[in-house]
Write a protein that holds these residues in place. Structure first.
Motif, mmCIF file in Angstrom:
data_model
loop_
_atom_site.group_PDB
_atom_site.id
_atom_site.type_symbol
_atom_site.label_atom_id
_atom_site.label_comp_id
_atom_site.label_asym_id
_atom_site.label_seq_id
_atom_site.Cartn_x
_atom_site.Cartn_y
_atom_site.Cartn_z
ATOM 1 N N PHE A 142 0.834 -1.203 0.000
ATOM 2 C CA PHE A 142 0.000 0.000 0.000
ATOM 3 C C PHE A 142 0.876 1.263 0.000
ATOM 4 O O PHE A 142 0.674 2.176 -0.805
ATOM 5 N N TYR A 143 1.876 1.286 0.879
ATOM 6 C CA TYR A 143 2.702 2.498 0.945
ATOM 7 C C TYR A 143 3.702 2.604 -0.201
ATOM 8 O O TYR A 143 4.203 3.689 -0.483
ATOM 9 N N ALA A 144 3.982 1.483 -0.889
ATOM 10 C CA ALA A 144 4.801 1.568 -2.103
ATOM 11 C C ALA A 144 4.013 2.329 -3.169
ATOM 12 O O ALA A 144 4.531 3.241 -3.824
ATOM 13 N N GLY A 145 2.739 1.953 -3.341
ATOM 14 C CA GLY A 145 1.892 2.651 -4.315
ATOM 15 C C GLY A 145 1.643 4.096 -3.914
ATOM 16 O O GLY A 145 1.666 5.008 -4.745
ATOM 17 N N PHE A 146 1.419 4.296 -2.634
ATOM 18 C CA PHE A 146 1.119 5.634 -2.099
ATOM 19 C C PHE A 146 2.290 6.588 -2.383
ATOM 20 O O PHE A 146 2.113 7.678 -2.937
ATOM 21 N N THR A 147 3.512 6.140 -2.044
ATOM 22 C CA THR A 147 4.679 7.008 -2.249
ATOM 23 C C THR A 147 5.048 7.079 -3.735
ATOM 24 O O THR A 147 5.508 8.123 -4.209
ATOM 25 N N GLY A 148 4.816 5.976 -4.465
ATOM 26 C CA GLY A 148 5.090 6.002 -5.904
ATOM 27 C C GLY A 148 4.222 7.040 -6.594
ATOM 28 O O GLY A 148 4.683 7.805 -7.452
ATOM 29 N N SER A 149 2.966 7.090 -6.196
ATOM 30 C CA SER A 149 2.045 8.077 -6.749
ATOM 31 C C SER A 149 2.513 9.492 -6.376
ATOM 32 O O SER A 149 2.477 10.418 -7.204
ATOM 33 N N MET A 197 -3.104 7.758 -14.367
ATOM 34 C CA MET A 197 -3.679 6.415 -14.515
ATOM 35 C C MET A 197 -2.935 5.449 -13.602
ATOM 36 O O MET A 197 -1.699 5.410 -13.596
ATOM 37 N N VAL A 198 -3.704 4.687 -12.833
ATOM 38 C CA VAL A 198 -3.118 3.660 -11.963
ATOM 39 C C VAL A 198 -3.472 2.297 -12.556
ATOM 40 O O VAL A 198 -4.652 1.967 -12.708
ATOM 41 N N MET A 199 -2.445 1.539 -12.893
ATOM 42 C CA MET A 199 -2.648 0.196 -13.450
ATOM 43 C C MET A 199 -2.489 -0.823 -12.323
ATOM 44 O O MET A 199 -1.518 -0.766 -11.570
ATOM 45 N N GLY A 200 -3.479 -1.728 -12.193
ATOM 46 C CA GLY A 200 -3.471 -2.657 -11.044
ATOM 47 C C GLY A 200 -4.107 -1.973 -9.848
ATOM 48 O O GLY A 200 -3.736 -2.215 -8.701
ATOM 49 N N ALA A 201 -5.106 -1.118 -10.154
ATOM 50 C CA ALA A 201 -5.690 -0.241 -9.125
ATOM 51 C C ALA A 201 -6.412 -0.997 -8.013
ATOM 52 O O ALA A 201 -6.664 -0.434 -6.951
ATOM 53 N N CYS A 205 -0.657 -2.142 -3.906
ATOM 54 C CA CYS A 205 0.079 -0.951 -4.353
ATOM 55 C C CYS A 205 -0.879 0.006 -5.065
ATOM 56 O O CYS A 205 -0.839 1.222 -4.857
ATOM 57 N N GLY A 206 -1.743 -0.572 -5.919
ATOM 58 C CA GLY A 206 -2.659 0.254 -6.703
ATOM 59 C C GLY A 206 -3.594 1.060 -5.826
ATOM 60 O O GLY A 206 -3.835 2.249 -6.080
ATOM 61 N N SER A 207 -4.131 0.442 -4.775
ATOM 62 C CA SER A 207 -5.054 1.206 -3.922
ATOM 63 C C SER A 207 -4.294 2.302 -3.181
ATOM 64 O O SER A 207 -4.838 3.389 -2.939
ATOM 65 N N GLY A 208 -3.010 2.057 -2.866
ATOM 66 C CA GLY A 208 -2.202 3.108 -2.251
ATOM 67 C C GLY A 208 -1.987 4.266 -3.217
ATOM 68 O O GLY A 208 -2.068 5.439 -2.833
ATOM 69 N N ALA A 209 -1.732 3.934 -4.483
ATOM 70 C CA ALA A 209 -1.493 4.980 -5.496
ATOM 71 C C ALA A 209 -2.745 5.840 -5.688
ATOM 72 O O ALA A 209 -2.672 7.072 -5.775
ATOM 73 N N VAL A 210 -3.906 5.184 -5.738
ATOM 74 C CA VAL A 210 -5.169 5.929 -5.897
ATOM 75 C C VAL A 210 -5.398 6.798 -4.657
ATOM 76 O O VAL A 210 -5.783 7.978 -4.755
ATOM 77 N N SER A 211 -5.121 6.241 -3.487
ATOM 78 C CA SER A 211 -5.332 6.981 -2.240
ATOM 79 C C SER A 211 -4.496 8.265 -2.211
ATOM 80 O O SER A 211 -4.992 9.334 -1.828
ATOM 81 N N TYR A 212 -3.229 8.186 -2.662
ATOM 82 C CA TYR A 212 -2.397 9.401 -2.627
ATOM 83 C C TYR A 212 -2.961 10.462 -3.580
ATOM 84 O O TYR A 212 -3.040 11.643 -3.227
ATOM 85 N N ALA A 213 -3.350 10.023 -4.773
ATOM 86 C CA ALA A 213 -3.883 10.995 -5.744
ATOM 87 C C ALA A 213 -5.098 11.713 -5.144
ATOM 88 O O ALA A 213 -5.236 12.941 -5.258
ATOM 89 N N ARG A 214 -5.956 10.962 -4.473
ATOM 90 C CA ARG A 214 -7.139 11.577 -3.840
ATOM 91 C C ARG A 214 -6.719 12.533 -2.737
ATOM 92 O O ARG A 214 -7.207 13.667 -2.658
ATOM 93 N N LYS A 215 -5.794 12.088 -1.862
ATOM 94 C CA LYS A 215 -5.379 12.940 -0.740
ATOM 95 C C LYS A 215 -4.679 14.212 -1.229
ATOM 96 O O LYS A 215 -4.691 15.227 -0.540
ATOM 97 N N ALA A 216 -4.049 14.134 -2.416
ATOM 98 C CA ALA A 216 -3.383 15.324 -2.970
ATOM 99 C C ALA A 216 -4.407 16.281 -3.594
ATOM 100 O O ALA A 216 -4.045 17.365 -4.040
ATOM 101 N N GLY A 217 -5.648 15.853 -3.660
ATOM 102 C CA GLY A 217 -6.711 16.731 -4.161
ATOM 103 C C GLY A 217 -7.013 16.573 -5.635
ATOM 104 O O GLY A 217 -7.746 17.376 -6.218
ATOM 105 N N ILE A 218 -6.459 15.555 -6.276
ATOM 106 C CA ILE A 218 -6.760 15.336 -7.705
ATOM 107 C C ILE A 218 -8.202 14.844 -7.818
ATOM 108 O O ILE A 218 -8.595 13.890 -7.131
#
Ligand code: NAD
Length: 370
Positions: A142-149, A197-201, A205-218
């Motif tokens: 989760f945090y790999a995707g979050f920080t990757g995003s 775009m998050v692949m493997g959402a 990892c994917g849910s972490g990446a989506v979560s960061y984008a949302r928290k950043a206000g996208i």
């Protein structure tokens, strides 16, 4: 827990790998284990760890000097994340919980396993603590995707605010709020939102990446979420070229057509940042076959050559969660908690009996493998 079970003694060792601030046990999880009963926890003092020694002592752990686990009582379970220092070849008499990286015949795997054999110790490898469905009980995904995003969005911002300038080195952040505030400030300066775009959402990892984008206000409409259903038609995909940032988070388990080709990136495109969280860099079926080296915190982005003058930069850091050591450690330890709670009865707990069986199989395989 059965009242007859003896106290389980966990010994959190100091991590010695440079830049490693994460911990296998967080103070919150130590508190829960001590409240659960049947546990004693010793914590080696460690300056590099994101959690202060006092955070552990406040919840009831005993603090001892760093690197003292060799003198731990025989029944202590030595717990850590990373490999033991390689320059030490002494026998290992204790039970260890860690990522030992020696079950897939990695370089030096026999040296590592032989130390357990010589000391009559036991290894529970964190990578192979699996539930009944074969899924890992704890992972840093989760945090790999979050920080990757986060790196992807920040890199895109850098391209807008400082075109042509090298992306600065990345340092670990004290907590996620600081990182999110930094991204929001950059986005506010730019005054427009990227499409990501998050692949493997649907994965960790994917849910972490989506979560960061949302928290950043996208806004939600700018976050394209793809998983198996969307890629079933087979790549390459023009849809990836039409976003600003592509974050790949798939778990690659078989040969698939590439998501991206060089021909596509040479053509007109919107895409200017790729973060390959999956990092199947040297895998022959890497679905992003336009690069072949991992990047680092100091040099996070590779410039991908293209006949198109629009830049395309790619991040392929394989230890992304180190960027947020506090949250990543705590989430990992919380995922591990139910399994740790079974330790007092590990002789009959399937996660632990499977891990022990695997250890013995790997030891036996040393005799038949060159
Ligand atoms: N870079 C890092 O620091 C880091 C850290 C942890 C994990 N990882 C890597 O990230 C990858 C993903 O790990 P995870 O724990 O999120 O796995 P996961 O199994 O939780 O999720 C993977 C997701 O990818 C999807 N997927 C698989 N093949 C796909 C395809 N062809 N098209 C679309 N979607 C597809 C799956 O349906 C699933 O939802 C692994 O390779 C892991 O090693 C990298």
């Amino acid at each position: 827990m059965s009242s007859a079970a003896p106290t389980t003694h966990l010994w959190l060792r100091e991590e010695t790998k440079p830049m490693e601030h994460r911990a296998a046990l967080s103070p919150e999880v130590c508190k829960k284990l001590l409240e659960h009963g049947g546990f004693e926890i010793t914590v080696e003092s460690c300056k590099e760890r994101i959690f202060a020694d006092s955070e552990y002592s406040e919840v009831g752990c005993k603090i001892v000097p760093g690197d003292s686990w060799r003198q731990a009582p025989a029944d202590a379970i030595i717990t850590g994340l990373k490999e033991l220092p390689e320059n030490d070849q002494t026998p290992l008499p204790h039970t260890h919980i860690m990522f030992a990286h020696c079950y897939k015949q990695q370089g030096g795997w026999k040296d590592v396993l032989s130390r357990f054999v010589e000391g009559k110790g036991l290894l529970y490898d964190l990578e192979f603590l699996q539930d009944d469905k074969g899924r890992r009980v704890a992972a840093f995904g989760f945090y790999a995707g979050f920080t990757g995003s986060a790196v992807g969005i920040n890199a895109w911002c850098h391209q807008q605010l400082h075109p042509g300038e090298k992306y600065p080195g990345i340092k670990p952040y004290p907590n996620e709020d600081v990182l999110i505030a930094e991204t929001k400030e950059k986005l506010a300066k730019i005054g427009k939102m990227p499409r990501i775009m998050v692949m493997g959402a649907l994965g960790r990892c994917g849910s972490g990446a989506v979560s960061y984008a949302r928290k950043a206000g996208i806004p939600e409409e700018n976050i394209v979420k793809w998983d198996m259903a969307e890629t079933a038609k087979g790549g390459p995909f023009q849809e990836i070229m039409d976003v600003d940032i592509f974050v790949n988070c798939i778990y690659l388990s078989s040969q698939i057509p590439p998501f991206i080709t060089q021909k596509q990136i040479d053509a007109d495109r919107q895409l200017s940042v790729i973060v390959d969280v999956s990092c199947d860099t040297t895998n022959p079926y890497n679905p992003i076959p336009i690069y072949s080296t991992n990047t680092t915190f100091d040099n996070a982005l590779l410039d991908i050559g293209s006949s198109n003058p629009k830049p395309l930069q790619l991040c392929s850091i394989d230890h992304l969660p180190t960027m947020l050591p506090r949250e990543a450690s705590n989430q990992f330890a919380l995922d591990l908690l139910p399994t740790l709670q079974q330790l007092p009865n590990r002789a009959t707990a399937p996660v632990w009996t499977r891990a022990e069986k695997l250890f013995h199989e790997k030891v036996a395989s040393m005799a038949t493998t060159n």
